[in-house]
Design a protein around this motif. Structure first.
Motif, mmCIF file in Angstrom:
data_model
loop_
_atom_site.group_PDB
_atom_site.id
_atom_site.type_symbol
_atom_site.label_atom_id
_atom_site.label_comp_id
_atom_site.label_asym_id
_atom_site.label_seq_id
_atom_site.Cartn_x
_atom_site.Cartn_y
_atom_site.Cartn_z
ATOM 1 N N ILE A 334 50.651 43.507 40.455
ATOM 2 C CA ILE A 334 50.657 42.727 39.217
ATOM 3 C C ILE A 334 49.247 42.197 38.971
ATOM 4 C CG2 ILE A 334 51.632 40.756 37.990
ATOM 5 C CD1 ILE A 334 54.074 40.949 39.789
ATOM 6 N N ALA A 335 48.788 42.324 37.743
ATOM 7 C CA ALA A 335 47.476 41.795 37.362
ATOM 8 C C ALA A 335 47.613 41.076 36.027
ATOM 9 C CB ALA A 335 46.437 42.909 37.265
ATOM 10 N N GLY A 336 46.979 39.933 35.889
ATOM 11 C CA GLY A 336 47.027 39.176 34.643
ATOM 12 C C GLY A 336 45.704 38.498 34.344
ATOM 13 N N ARG A 337 45.428 38.363 33.061
ATOM 14 C CA ARG A 337 44.167 37.738 32.630
ATOM 15 C C ARG A 337 44.450 36.924 31.362
ATOM 16 N NH1 ARG A 337 39.244 41.731 31.344
ATOM 17 N NH2 ARG A 337 41.050 42.907 30.631
ATOM 18 N N ARG A 338 43.785 35.764 31.265
ATOM 19 C CA ARG A 338 43.957 34.920 30.083
ATOM 20 C C ARG A 338 42.665 34.202 29.751
ATOM 21 N NH1 ARG A 338 44.886 30.297 27.576
ATOM 22 N NH2 ARG A 338 46.657 30.101 26.125
ATOM 23 N N SER A 339 42.413 34.052 28.453
ATOM 24 C CA SER A 339 41.236 33.312 27.995
ATOM 25 C C SER A 339 41.388 31.835 28.302
ATOM 26 C CB SER A 339 41.028 33.514 26.494
ATOM 27 O OG SER A 339 42.181 33.088 25.783
ATOM 28 N N LEU A 340 40.244 31.137 28.405
ATOM 29 C CA LEU A 340 40.238 29.730 28.786
ATOM 30 C C LEU A 340 39.648 28.829 27.717
ATOM 31 C CD1 LEU A 340 38.999 30.126 32.477
ATOM 32 C CD2 LEU A 340 41.352 29.800 31.689
ATOM 33 N N ASN A 341 39.396 29.356 26.517
ATOM 34 C CA ASN A 341 38.711 28.557 25.507
ATOM 35 C C ASN A 341 39.555 27.402 24.980
ATOM 36 O OD1 ASN A 341 39.828 31.237 24.330
ATOM 37 N ND2 ASN A 341 39.949 29.795 22.622
#
Length: 847
Positions: A334-341
């Motif tokens: 499982i891989a996940g990515r999310r913006s932090l702005n």
């Protein structure tokens, strides 16, 4: 009496002198790792060791200036064993362990992240940045296998010993039917293969200028012939073709959305992706639906024997990956990515926002009057999620299930207030790709194997735009739903001969919708196309591997539009001796789906492309023919490749080319022809690398219904140059790069029309694409430092600086009409600029 006093004074003084001397000696003791670094600098050598083996050891430096005496001194004081590997490298091993050092047999350089597998055990080890790893000293001899991508696997017996350093020298892979890998190109982890394609490995990947962490679509633009005229990863132009002419696959699944932040970073998570194949010509016959490049991303495909993972935090997003074995036959990734702005806005986010939202409805606001206060704000975020289930019920069977979701979401708020009233409206833009696939592979025996796979991919782009001062609004939508079923059979009668055959069923539906209230208008168009495809591929490596031949044929039938296509594919690599080889590549290809390009009025102006489907009438099937021939020299860590190519693409629609001149609203069918030269020069020394990539091309349209009929392509970049120098010191590495290219064409207004007031909205233009923008120039810099390098985990810090000289590069220039009074219009010149100086930093934890 005096004698006794003198004796007491002498003893006291001596006692304190001894204490001071001992304290001084204790203060002179240094960590062994620091002492080894000083010896490396003094004698221009390198030590290979595991950090854990010496982390708690200190030593008092000796005054000898002789290297051999220094080494004997360390051995005597610490009990460590030091062994010379070659003229420059030495290994250090501890008692009750076996020190494994993995080197490239040709260059003698260490191979980091090589896998050491203890056969018949569940334990595995990985080499560090110095190519070193320690395994416990066994009670009886054991058999180990050492593996590294692009190299032959080597097995050997080791142990039991008190002290031992085992040097394993791996040679490049010579598997006859796999791509024969040449030396790394540009950086570690990029390989040029003998079929003319390029292979990236994200696990072994090194450092490239301006990139803080692995981004496969940014990396692809380092290759000659691969450009992005607007500096994005979602607009990759392969040998003069548009982005919609490329085929992007993730584990065999077509992906229709390639970028986050509307194109500035790749939407494909690099941590679950292991290998990336990029084809510019001579592609395998299993690939359809593209007339330009193919970018095939492969997720990790082996069940591991332990938990592995990564986590990254940078100034734009957070990213995490875990590989979790559930049993010896089942695992999940499982891989996940999310913006932090939404938590904090960093300089890179502000720089990206300025680049993406320039000249869009997000930024093109004006205050209606002095008594009103107009406020506007945007809320933007992105994320992606990837997952893969691996199940090996038997030694011959592999089942795989894949899932992928990619999302960009933008909310645009406007409010207008004064003493009498307050108005507010919210516009939205959402872009999403959801895909899932399943496959079964089986090896029936040593000669026969088969695979069956199916996937569904759905792409949606929706926008709702509300006018603040009126009740007017408009909505726009673009949807693609595709289903693919594929079966393949592989026959390998000999080690140097392989035949593949397969059938592929495709069904693709594309829906485009628009609705406006002023004037009232509603449109919804859906096109569905079914395709039947047969493919065959023969791979043959005769004459002890000196000749490599890949020949294929793809047969495609679209019943609805009554189209039949016979598409041969071919590539040849012939070694001549002395490191020289000649190559020839050729292919026929076609595609039924493409991207229409509009400006300003599409999706808030942020996204200007929507997918359209061939219907046999105003949108025909696009076809291409391409051939190339080249010379390769690969010897003594040099790689020089010179290649000439020609490509012709027919059936392109004017709506897919993004015209911003007199042809902007013209429907026509035409073609383009491009030819050029590509050059790669790559050289690697110990710790030092330098490379240069150059492309010359000439790219022209031909539209018989236009006047003139032949003119420069909107994507015509005549000269393009990239060069970089890298230096690797083990824990610390850096790379500095330059990119320069000539400006793209544009069309300017006729005569003095730029400052004239027009009596209608029609702009008089000069002949198309006769002018050129200023040249593009950018310098980038990257650093990497391995903070911790333990046996079970590591921590890396990366820094990347894009456009370090802050060049204000011009990416595009076009002209629009603007009403300035009743029945009066002026011409505005619009310019889009590149990213300014943009820093980024990241921390990466691997375990």
């Amino acid at each position: 009496m005096r004698s006794n006093n003198f004796r007491r004074l002498f003893l006291s003084t001596s006692f304190f002198l001894l204490i001071g001397l001992n304290a001084g000696l204790a203060q002179d003791a240094v960590k062994l790792s620091d002492y080894l670094k000083s010896l490396e600098q003094q004698y221009d050598i390198r030590f290979s060791y595991a950090s854990d083996a010496i982390s708690d050891i200190s030593i008092t430096p000796t005054t000898t200036a002789n290297l051999a005496a220094n080494l004997e001194y360390i051995k005597a004081r610490t009990g460590l064993q030091i062994k010379q590997i070659n003229a420059r490298y030495y290994s250090i091993s501890a008692p009750d362990s076996i020190h494994i050092v993995v080197l490239d047999a040709q260059s003698g350089l260490p191979l980091p992240n090589a896998n050491i597998r203890l056969v018949d055990q569940t334990t595995g080890y990985t080499t560090n940045a110095s190519g070193s790893s320690y395994i416990p000293n066994p009670a009886a001899p054991i058999f180990i296998q050492v593996q590294y991508l692009g190299y032959q696997t080597q097995g050997l017996n080791v142990g039991p010993v008190e002290f031992d350093t085992v040097v394993v020298q791996l040679r490049p892979s010579v598997d006859q039917l796999e791509e024969v890998l040449l030396q790394p190109v540009f950086t570690q982890g990029i390989y040029r293969t003998n079929d003319g394609s390029y292979r990236f490995n994200t696990e072994k990947f090194g450092l490239l200028p301006g990139i803080a962490e692995t981004d496969v679509l940014q990396i692809s633009q380092t290759l000659p012939g691969v450009e992005s005229v607007d500096e994005t990863v979602s607009n990759v132009n392969v040998r003069g073709g548009s982005n919609g002419e490329n085929l992007l696959l993730w584990d065999g699944i077509r992906v229709y959305q390639s970028g986050h932040f509307y194109g500035l970073i790749s939407a494909i998570n690099p941590y679950i992706t292991e290998d990336v194949y990029i084809y510019r010509n001579g592609t395998h016959s299993r690939y359809g639906e593209s007339v330009s490049g193919v970018i095939d991303l492969k997720a990790k495909d082996e069940i591991t024997d332990g938990i592995h993972g990564k986590a990254t935090l940078n100034l734009l997003h957070a990213n995490a990956f875990i590989d979790l074995p559930l049993s010896k036959k089942l695992s999940v990734m499982i891989a996940g990515r999310r913006s932090l702005n939404d938590l904090y806005e960093t300089p890179i986010y502000n720089s990206y926002s300025e680049r993406v939202f320039q000249d869009t409805q997000i930024t093109n606001l004006a205050t209606p009057n002095a008594q009103s206060e107009l406020k506007a704000s945007e809320d933007f975020n992105f994320y992606d999620l990837s997952a893969k289930l691996l199940f090996d019920p038997t030694a011959k069977d592999k089942f795989r299930v894949n899932f992928l979701v990619i999302n960009n979401a933008l909310t645009f708020n406007q409010s207008l207030s004064n003493d009498a009233f307050t108005l507010s409206e919210t516009s939205e833009l959402d872009q999403q790709n959801i895909a899932a696939g399943i496959s079964w592979q089986r090896s029936w025996n040593s000669k026969w194997s088969s695979s069956i796979e199916a996937y569904r991919s759905q792409y949606n782009l929706d926008a709702a735009n509300f006018e603040l001062l009126t009740t007017a609004f408009d909505t726009q939508g673009n949807e693609v739903i595709s289903f693919v079923g594929r079966g393949q059979l592989v026959y390998r009668p000999k080690n140097n001969l392989q035949w593949e055959a397969g059938y592929e069923f495709t069904e693709t539906g594309v829906t485009n919708s628009d609705q406006t209230t002023t004037p009232e208008f509603r449109r919804r168009v859906k096109e569905v196309l079914v395709g039947h495809n047969l493919f065959n591929q023969l791979s043959w490596n005769p004459f002890q591997g000196k000749t490599q031949i890949n020949a294929g044929l793809r047969l495609t039938h679209y019943p609805k539009i009554n189209e039949y296509r016979f598409e041969p594919r071919f590539n040849l690599h012939q070694k001549l001796g002395g490191g020289f080889a000649v190559e020839f590549h050729g292919e026929f290809k076609s595609q039924s789906i493409s991207q229409a390009v509009a400006f300003q009025n599409e999706f808030l102006g942020v996204e200007n492309r929507r997918w359209i489907q061939a219907n046999g009438n105003e949108v025909p099937l696009i076809t291409s023919k391409q051939w190339s021939s080249g010379l390769v020299w690969n010897k003594r860590n040099w790689l020089i490749n010179l290649e000439y190519f020609e490509k012709a693409v027919d059936g392109i629609s004017a709506t897919t080319q993004g015209f911003q001149n007199q042809f902007a609203n013209t429907a026509a069918i035409g073609s383009y022809q491009v030819y050029g030269l590509e050059l790669i020069i790559n050289k690697r020394w110990r710790g030092l690398g330098a490379w240069l990539g150059y492309t010359y091309s000439n790219n022209d349209y031909q539209f018989d219904s236009f006047d003139p009929q032949v003119f420069a392509n909107n994507l015509d970049i005549t000269h393009s140059l990239r060069t970089a120098v890298s230096y690797d010191l083990g824990r610390f590495s850096t790379v500095f790069g330059l990119q320069w290219r000539s400006g793209k064409p544009f069309t300017d207004p006729l005569g003095e029309a730029l400052s004239a007031v027009q009596d209608d909205m029609e702009i008089p233009f000069n002949p198309p694409n006769q002018q050129r923008l200023e040249s593009f120039f950018r310098a980038d810099l990257s650093f990497k430092y391995i903070v911790l390098d333990k046996q079970t985990y590591s921590l890396k810090a990366n820094a990347a600086f894009q456009n370090i000289f802050n060049n204000n590069n011009l990416l595009d220039r076009y002209y629009v009409s603007q009403q300035i009074g009743e029945d009066q219009f002026a011409i505005n010149q619009i310019e889009n600029r590149s990213l300014r100086f943009t820093p980024n930093f990241s921390l990466e934890l691997s375990f």
